[in-house]
Design an enzyme around this catalytic site. Structure first.
Site, PDB file in Angstrom:
ATOM      1  N   LYS A 232       0.844  -1.203   0.000  1.00  0.00           N
ATOM      2  CA  LYS A 232       0.000   0.000   0.000  1.00  0.00           C
ATOM      3  C   LYS A 232       0.875   1.247   0.000  1.00  0.00           C
ATOM      4  O   LYS A 232       0.596   2.210  -0.727  1.00  0.00           O
ATOM      5  CB  LYS A 232      -0.922   0.005   1.226  1.00  0.00           C
ATOM      6  CG  LYS A 232      -2.095  -0.960   1.116  1.00  0.00           C
ATOM      7  CD  LYS A 232      -2.870  -1.062   2.428  1.00  0.00           C
ATOM      8  CE  LYS A 232      -3.895  -2.179   2.374  1.00  0.00           C
ATOM      9  NZ  LYS A 232      -4.530  -2.439   3.677  1.00  0.00           N
TER      10      LYS A 232
ATOM     11  N   GLN B  85      -4.561  -1.406   9.776  1.00  0.00           N
ATOM     12  CA  GLN B  85      -4.435  -2.736   9.185  1.00  0.00           C
ATOM     13  C   GLN B  85      -4.990  -3.788  10.145  1.00  0.00           C
ATOM     14  O   GLN B  85      -4.605  -3.846  11.309  1.00  0.00           O
ATOM     15  CB  GLN B  85      -2.953  -3.022   8.874  1.00  0.00           C
ATOM     16  CG  GLN B  85      -2.714  -4.348   8.175  1.00  0.00           C
ATOM     17  CD  GLN B  85      -3.337  -4.406   6.780  1.00  0.00           C
ATOM     18  OE1 GLN B  85      -3.234  -3.473   5.999  1.00  0.00           O
ATOM     19  NE2 GLN B  85      -4.006  -5.505   6.480  1.00  0.00           N
TER      20      GLN B  85
ATOM     21  N   ASP C 139     -11.082   3.233   3.843  1.00  0.00           N
ATOM     22  CA  ASP C 139     -11.449   1.816   3.739  1.00  0.00           C
ATOM     23  C   ASP C 139     -12.971   1.641   3.681  1.00  0.00           C
ATOM     24  O   ASP C 139     -13.468   0.587   3.293  1.00  0.00           O
ATOM     25  CB  ASP C 139     -10.932   1.038   4.964  1.00  0.00           C
ATOM     26  CG  ASP C 139      -9.690   0.209   4.654  1.00  0.00           C
ATOM     27  OD1 ASP C 139      -9.430  -0.054   3.463  1.00  0.00           O
ATOM     28  OD2 ASP C 139      -8.996  -0.167   5.616  1.00  0.00           O
TER      29      ASP C 139
END
Ligand code: NAD
Length: 295
Positions: free
Chosen positions: A53, A97, A120
């Protein structure tokens, strides 16, 4: 035989488009978007995701801020970090995460993220926005799936879609997005009876289960479009939830694993981060587009 949907090429195009948008934003505002990724502990798979990422973020011309914390970090420390990132004007997107270590209150941490930096799309406020048709952030994997579907189908309205799987990060938002496209949506799951018959009727099948090769060619309606979200590690390598060889013989179009949905996920994360920065730009400077407009 089916058209193989090239998610890798599509993702590269989206990433190039995002990079151009980042450059334009920087030219007008003097600032590049910033994405913060929080990683707690040493989970090797998570470390790989966070690295890729960060790399993709930098390649798109955005700033990547990685915050690595030891496995024993407590909930209060994480909440304080999230609060600092929420308040930081250089940060447009915040990712925590998952999975977090078991002693951390993961729900509390996710709830603490400013919904307007939740690229997200996991915050309940964004789930609610998606369900009610308000602008917000859509989870990256289903957003990527819809982009691939729009490439195959000029008109999605009225098509019968079956989503297999009802997780909060894939199945449910996928169903909402298809509903927003005016598909007739069936959401199937582990307790669904006669799954075969339901899949067999669908013009669009989205598989997000986590069982290697579960959906086979004889389940697929001839000519249907098959989107395989599954990523399963087996002795014979990475495979999806769809038995590719038999399904590709029947489907009209199908995503491979790897090289289908996977590459779209990170590209959509970058796209969401750019959208966030645009929305945060001084009013009148940049016209913020609707969800997914950059594709
Ligand atoms: P999950 O485990 O949270 O959910 C799986 C869903 O499948 C559940 O809703 C369950 O009801 C359903 N299910 C289980 N067994 C079933 C059965 N026999 N018949 C019908 N439905 C059944 O998983 P998830 O997070 O939604 O991920 C699903 C898959 O997608 C996994 O393989 C995951 O690795 C993959 N994934 C890929 C990406 C990507 O970027 N491509 C992103 C997220 C997840």
């Amino acid at each position: 035989a089916a058209t193989i949907i090239d998610g890798k090429a599509r993702a590269l195009r989206l990433r190039a488009e995002v990079a151009r948008g980042v450059e334009a934003l920087r030219a007008e505002t003097g600032r590049a978007p910033g994405l913060a990724v929080v990683l707690v502990g040493e989970d090797p798979a998570s470390a790989v995701y966070v690295r890729s990422k960060g790399k993709a973020t930098r390649e798109a011309g955005m700033n990547s801020v990685e915050r690595r914390l030891p496995a024993e970090t407590d909930t209060a420390t994480l909440l304080a970090l999230v609060a600092a990132l929420n308040a930081d004007p250089a940060i447009d997107g915040i990712l925590v995460q998952l999975p977090l270590p078991a002693h951390v209150d993961a729900a509390a941490v996710l709830l603490a993220i400013d919904p307007d930096k939740d690229v997200d799309g996991f915050h309940p406020v964004n789930a609610g926005r998606l369900a009610t048709g308000m602008p917000g952030f859509v989870p990256c994997t289903p957003l990527g799936c819809v982009m691939l579907l729009r490439d195959v189908h000029a008109h999605l309205a009225g098509l019968d879609a079956v989503v297999v799987g009802r997780s909060n990060i894939v199945g449910k938002p996928m169903a909402q997005l298809l509903l927003a496209e005016s598909c007739t949506v069936t959401v199937a799951h582990s307790r669904t009876r006669d799954l075969f018959a339901r899949v067999r009727e669908a013009d669009i099948v989205v598989a997000a289960v986590g069982i290697p090769g579960m959906i086979r060619g004889d389940w697929i309606k001839p000519g249907a479009t098959v989107i395989d979200v599954g990523i399963n590690r087996t002795d014979s390598g990475l495979v999806g939830d769809v038995d590719f060889a038999s399904a590709a013989a029947v489907a009209g179009a199908i995503t491979p694993v790897p090289g289908g949905v996977g590459p779209m996920t990170i590209a959509c994360l970058l796209s969401n981060t750019l959208d966030s920065a645009r929305r945060r730009a001084p009013v009148g400077l940049i016209a913020a587009g609707p969800i997914g407009a950059s594709a």
